[in-house]
Design a protein around this motif. Structure first.
Motif, mmCIF file in Angstrom:
data_model
loop_
_atom_site.group_PDB
_atom_site.id
_atom_site.type_symbol
_atom_site.label_atom_id
_atom_site.label_comp_id
_atom_site.label_asym_id
_atom_site.label_seq_id
_atom_site.Cartn_x
_atom_site.Cartn_y
_atom_site.Cartn_z
ATOM 1 N N SER A 4 19.809 28.433 37.673
ATOM 2 C CA SER A 4 19.282 27.148 38.122
ATOM 3 C C SER A 4 20.344 26.062 38.175
ATOM 4 O O SER A 4 20.219 25.099 38.917
ATOM 5 C CB SER A 4 18.120 26.711 37.216
ATOM 6 N N SER A 5 21.423 26.189 37.390
ATOM 7 C CA SER A 5 22.421 25.136 37.341
ATOM 8 C C SER A 5 23.475 25.268 38.438
ATOM 9 O O SER A 5 24.123 24.291 38.801
ATOM 10 C CB SER A 5 23.103 25.125 35.973
ATOM 11 N N HIS A 6 23.658 26.476 38.958
ATOM 12 C CA HIS A 6 24.653 26.712 40.001
ATOM 13 C C HIS A 6 23.968 26.644 41.350
ATOM 14 O O HIS A 6 22.994 27.359 41.602
ATOM 15 C CB HIS A 6 25.291 28.084 39.785
ATOM 16 N N ARG A 7 24.442 25.777 42.239
ATOM 17 C CA ARG A 7 23.802 25.568 43.533
ATOM 18 C C ARG A 7 24.636 26.186 44.642
ATOM 19 O O ARG A 7 25.868 26.147 44.609
ATOM 20 C CB ARG A 7 23.627 24.065 43.804
ATOM 21 N N VAL A 8 23.959 26.750 45.633
ATOM 22 C CA VAL A 8 24.630 27.402 46.751
ATOM 23 C C VAL A 8 23.935 27.003 48.044
ATOM 24 O O VAL A 8 22.890 26.351 48.044
ATOM 25 C CB VAL A 8 24.609 28.947 46.601
ATOM 26 N N GLN A 9 24.513 27.426 49.172
ATOM 27 C CA GLN A 9 23.932 27.149 50.478
ATOM 28 C C GLN A 9 22.701 28.034 50.692
ATOM 29 O O GLN A 9 22.768 29.252 50.542
ATOM 30 C CB GLN A 9 24.966 27.425 51.572
ATOM 31 N N GLY A 10 21.591 27.412 51.053
ATOM 32 C CA GLY A 10 20.380 28.157 51.346
ATOM 33 C C GLY A 10 20.312 28.580 52.803
ATOM 34 O O GLY A 10 21.153 28.207 53.632
ATOM 35 N N LEU A 11 19.277 29.344 53.135
ATOM 36 C CA LEU A 11 19.140 29.871 54.490
ATOM 37 C C LEU A 11 18.810 28.786 55.506
ATOM 38 O O LEU A 11 18.983 28.993 56.713
ATOM 39 C CB LEU A 11 18.059 30.958 54.524
ATOM 40 N N ASN A 12 18.329 27.635 55.040
ATOM 41 C CA ASN A 12 17.991 26.537 55.946
ATOM 42 C C ASN A 12 19.005 25.405 55.861
ATOM 43 O O ASN A 12 18.677 24.245 56.102
ATOM 44 C CB ASN A 12 16.584 26.019 55.630
ATOM 45 N N ASN A 13 20.249 25.751 55.491
ATOM 46 C CA ASN A 13 21.323 24.778 55.376
ATOM 47 C C ASN A 13 21.008 23.733 54.304
ATOM 48 O O ASN A 13 21.445 22.581 54.395
ATOM 49 C CB ASN A 13 21.589 24.088 56.712
ATOM 50 N N ASP A 14 20.244 24.165 53.279
ATOM 51 C CA ASP A 14 19.928 23.291 52.165
ATOM 52 C C ASP A 14 20.681 23.776 50.930
ATOM 53 O O ASP A 14 21.415 24.761 50.973
ATOM 54 C CB ASP A 14 18.414 23.275 51.910
ATOM 55 N N GLU A 15 20.502 23.091 49.842
ATOM 56 C CA GLU A 15 21.142 23.478 48.593
ATOM 57 C C GLU A 15 20.076 24.049 47.672
ATOM 58 O O GLU A 15 19.052 23.406 47.419
ATOM 59 C CB GLU A 15 21.806 22.262 47.943
ATOM 60 N N VAL A 16 20.300 25.268 47.188
ATOM 61 C CA VAL A 16 19.293 25.962 46.382
ATOM 62 C C VAL A 16 19.943 26.542 45.139
ATOM 63 O O VAL A 16 21.166 26.667 45.042
ATOM 64 C CB VAL A 16 18.616 27.093 47.196
ATOM 65 N N ALA A 17 19.104 26.909 44.167
ATOM 66 C CA ALA A 17 19.608 27.594 42.984
ATOM 67 C C ALA A 17 20.160 28.951 43.384
ATOM 68 O O ALA A 17 19.598 29.648 44.239
ATOM 69 C CB ALA A 17 18.483 27.754 41.962
ATOM 70 N N ALA A 18 21.264 29.342 42.764
ATOM 71 C CA ALA A 18 21.915 30.606 43.102
ATOM 72 C C ALA A 18 21.111 31.791 42.605
ATOM 73 O O ALA A 18 20.491 31.742 41.535
ATOM 74 C CB ALA A 18 23.312 30.645 42.496
ATOM 75 N N ASP A 19 21.099 32.861 43.394
ATOM 76 C CA ASP A 19 20.507 34.117 42.929
ATOM 77 C C ASP A 19 21.361 34.752 41.837
ATOM 78 O O ASP A 19 20.842 35.463 40.975
ATOM 79 C CB ASP A 19 20.370 35.109 44.088
ATOM 80 N N TRP A 20 22.664 34.510 41.907
ATOM 81 C CA TRP A 20 23.584 35.149 40.976
ATOM 82 C C TRP A 20 24.301 34.094 40.139
ATOM 83 O O TRP A 20 24.729 33.072 40.674
ATOM 84 C CB TRP A 20 24.621 35.992 41.744
ATOM 85 N N PRO A 21 24.442 34.323 38.832
ATOM 86 C CA PRO A 21 25.148 33.352 37.995
ATOM 87 C C PRO A 21 26.599 33.221 38.409
ATOM 88 O O PRO A 21 27.186 34.160 38.964
ATOM 89 C CB PRO A 21 25.014 33.937 36.580
ATOM 90 N N PRO A 22 27.224 32.073 38.154
ATOM 91 C CA PRO A 22 28.616 31.883 38.561
ATOM 92 C C PRO A 22 29.565 32.749 37.743
ATOM 93 O O PRO A 22 29.215 33.255 36.661
ATOM 94 C CB PRO A 22 28.862 30.396 38.291
ATOM 95 N N ILE A 23 30.764 32.942 38.274
ATOM 96 C CA ILE A 23 31.818 33.632 37.527
ATOM 97 C C ILE A 23 32.015 32.921 36.191
ATOM 98 O O ILE A 23 32.187 31.696 36.150
ATOM 99 C CB ILE A 23 33.139 33.634 38.323
ATOM 100 N N SER A 24 31.985 33.680 35.106
ATOM 101 C CA SER A 24 32.028 33.087 33.774
ATOM 102 C C SER A 24 33.365 33.357 33.094
ATOM 103 O O SER A 24 34.155 34.197 33.527
ATOM 104 C CB SER A 24 30.900 33.666 32.916
ATOM 105 N N THR A 25 33.593 32.639 32.004
ATOM 106 C CA THR A 25 34.795 32.910 31.210
ATOM 107 C C THR A 25 34.752 34.316 30.631
ATOM 108 O O THR A 25 35.802 34.945 30.447
ATOM 109 C CB THR A 25 34.931 31.874 30.077
ATOM 110 N N ALA A 26 33.543 34.836 30.352
ATOM 111 C CA ALA A 26 33.428 36.217 29.867
ATOM 112 C C ALA A 26 33.866 37.203 30.948
ATOM 113 O O ALA A 26 34.564 38.191 30.664
ATOM 114 C CB ALA A 26 31.993 36.498 29.427
ATOM 115 N N ASP A 27 33.461 36.949 32.201
ATOM 116 C CA ASP A 27 33.917 37.793 33.315
ATOM 117 C C ASP A 27 35.443 37.787 33.384
ATOM 118 O O ASP A 27 36.084 38.838 33.504
ATOM 119 C CB ASP A 27 33.368 37.276 34.651
#
Length: 374
Positions: A4-27
């Motif tokens: 919910s905290s990471h926002r990405v481009q949605g299919l309607n050119n909007d900003e939506v919550a990401a399906d996938w969590p962002p690259i983390s320090t653990a990664d």
């Protein structure tokens, strides 16, 4: 799954919550033990807004490193290595592709838990369209002409690359359905191996919808494409996947949709991606840049001549070029992220809406201009 905290481009050119969590320090910590290009304290300095995977730029030991992370159901290491071998071939032929980085044991893709990772050097040049969505217009005619030239140069290098079809349908642009005499039968034959797609199609009158809205454009294409050689292609030649320097393409990015299709398929995709504002069709004739389409074609022909017959075929292919990929997006959203709402978008305005637009006055004007250019 949703972050919910990471926002990405949605299919309607909007900003939506990401399906996938962002690259983390653990990664990054896990990767740094395997990739000498990453430092012990590497941290993200930019997160990609693209929605279908997670990606970030981090500071490495000798400069910036681009990390891309896929869910294992979308890309395995073996599947990623298919496109990496293509990139390596192009690099050897002198195409300015982004450099894929190998781990300490020589692997260009690694798996960990539910994820598959690939690392790239940051390409040379200016990312003029970093935040542009894939359906946004290319607005500079000179850049369009140079993009067409660069695509032809890639095709010239690709002609000597031979490898089987990709091992997945998910988020890959393929053209088997367009080349099929009976696309409906071909889809039915695939469904047992594509449960997400089968589940979605079982809920809608898909055969009737395809026959009414899409396959009217398919008449005669399969026969005409039999003489069109298969060619490994980029298949996502949008300007946001190109870096620039001194008005020239300096680096080609993102081969995630690459597969053996054809030169005309790749060029038609470039025109569709760059010359039509698919998310703003209400603008009417302002939603299409015929001059951009013609500049892409002109630049391409400056490097690789195209006969009038092939240019006519290019124009006739354009309303169908999205066909296989639209199905792959439906399959991804229904079967991987579990978003029937997004699958509906991939089916309605994408699969059915794109070919319908070509019946409109602006769509017809684009096709007529391409035919005239033959």
């Amino acid at each position: 799954m949703t972050s919910s905290s990471h926002r990405v481009q949605g299919l309607n050119n909007d900003e939506v919550a990401a399906d996938w969590p962002p690259i983390s320090t653990a990664d990054i910590g896990w990767l740094s033990a395997r990739y000498p290009q990453l430092g012990e304290h590497s941290a993200p300095r930019w997160h990609s807004p693209r929605p279908l995977s997670a990606a970030a730029i981090v500071d490495g030991t000798h400069g910036a490193v681009f990390i891309k992370r896929h869910h294992h159901s979308v890309r395995s290491a073996a599947c990623l290595q298919e496109e990496h071998r293509f990139i390596a071939h192009l690099a050897h032929a002198g195409v300015p592709v982004v450099q894929v980085l190998a781990s300490a044991d020589g692997q260009t893709a690694v798996e960990h838990d539910q994820w598959t990772f690939e690392l790239h050097a940051v390409g040379a040049g200016d990312d003029l369209y970093r935040d542009a969505v894939s359906w946004s217009l290319l607005t500079d005619v000179g850049q369009a002409r140079q993009a067409g030239r660069a695509l032809a140069q890639l095709h010239r290098a690709s002609a000597s690359f031979h490898a089987p079809q990709r091992s997945t349908h998910l988020l890959v642009a393929r053209d088997e359905l367009i080349r099929a005499d009976d696309p409906i039968a071909a889809i039915k034959a695939d469904l047992p191996a594509r449960p997400g797609l089968a589940r979605y199609l079982a809920r809608i009158p898909w055969e009737a919808q395809l026959r009414r809205h899409v396959l009217t454009w398919h008449a005669g294409l399969a026969k005409r494409l039999r003489d069109e050689p298969a060619l490994w292609a980029h298949n996502d030649w949008h300007v946001s996947n190109l870096l620039w320097r001194d008005g020239q393409v300096s680096t080609v990015l993102d081969f995630g949709l690459a597969s053996p299709t054809s030169a005309l398929f790749d060029l038609a995709t470039a025109i569709e991606r760059n010359a039509v504002a698919w998310l703003e069709l209400e603008r009417g004739s302002d939603a299409v840049r015929i001059d951009i389409a013609l500049a892409l074609l002109d630049g391409y022909r400056q490097v690789l001549p195209l006969s009038s017959t092939r240019v006519h075929l290019l124009a006739d292919l354009l309303p169908m070029v999205h066909f296989d990929f639209a199905l792959s997006e439906v399959e991804y959203f229904e079967g991987v992220t579990g978003s029937t709402a997004n699958a509906d978008v991939a089916w309605q305005p994408f699969m059915l809406g794109h070919p319908a637009w070509f019946h409109s006055a602006p769509g017809q004007a684009l096709l007529q201009a391409l035919h005239a250019a033959a």
